[in-house]
Scaffold this active site. Structure first.
Site: not given
Ligand code: AMP
Length: 213
Positions: A14, A90, A128, A159, A170
């Site tokens: 995404k 989210r 990844r 990561r 996750r």
């Molecule tokens: P992502 O790179 O979008 O997968 O985000 C990495 C991490 O950031 C996630 O696993 C969450 O811990 C945190 N995170 C990102 N977006 C949100 C959100 N909208 N609400 C809460 N935590 C978030």
């Protein structure tokens, strides 16, 4: 004005697709994961709290108490722009916050939902790798022996949230917290499903066709 929300489980691509779409449409890319990682790198008190959640390795979302104000401020800074949202909203509570922020503005939202099976997700995320210098993402197991970025030569790293245990968690968090968001937008009639299984370029093509329909 049309804003886009890109939904998809971790590893669905995404982020990549949201960035491509923003670039092609000339829209502002708003990635909550990137914004939060930047805050953590800066070492601010809030950034340290984000990092503490990630360090637990539970794949959890960061709590509303920590994120609501942070996201709202960043969104308000860009309210006059057309935005591609990646990673937000989210949860249903974040959907409500988004609706409150946009209030009576005549902004329309289109929601793209990138679908990938759990098995494919797990396999993808384990391979990844992210360039520690330029941030480019590669799907390459370390056993491949190639540990340098093709673009800038930086070191490729995994990561913290892409380890097998965390990935499973996750995905669980996504099913619990974000599936209701998908259901909500489906009911509103603004959800566009995208098959995220094929190669990046094929997914990009499907998105482009559906966005222009
Ligand atoms: P992502 O790179 O979008 O997968 O985000 C990495 C991490 O950031 C996630 O696993 C969450 O811990 C945190 N995170 C990102 N977006 C949100 C959100 N909208 N609400 C809460 N935590 C978030």
């Amino acid at each position: 004005m049309v804003n886009y929300i890109i939904l998809g489980p971790p590893g669905s691509g995404k982020g990549t697709q949201a960035k491509k779409l923003a670039e092609k449409l000339g829209l502002f890319y708003f990635g909550t994961g990137d914004l939060m990682r930047k805050e953590a790198e800066k070492g601010t008190p809030l950034g340290k709290e984000f990092q503490a959640v990630w360090d637990k390795g539970q794949g959890e979302l960061v709590s509303e108490e920590l994120t609501d104000g942070f996201f709202e401020e960043k969104i308000r800074e860009n309210l006059e722009k057309s935005i591609v949202f990646d990673g937000f909203p989210r949860t249903l509570s974040q959907v409500r916050n988004l609706e409150k922020i946009y209030g009576k503005l005549s902004t329309k939202f289109k929601v793209l939902n990138i679908e990938v099976s759990s098995g494919d997700l797990i396999q993808r995320m384990q391979t990844r790798r992210v360039c520690s210098k330029c941030g480019k993402i590669f799907f390459r197991p370390l056993e491949s022996g190639i540990r340098q970025c093709d673009v800038c030569g930086g070191e490729l790293t995994q990561r913290q949230e892409d380890t097998p245990e965390t990935i499973k968690k996750r995905i669980e968090v996504y099913n619990k917290e974000t599936q209701p968001v998908i259901d909500y937008y489906k009911e509103k009639g603004i959800l566009i499903n995208i098959d995220g299984a094929p190669a990046i370029s094929a997914v990009e093509k499907e998105i482009w066709e559906k966005v222009n329909e």
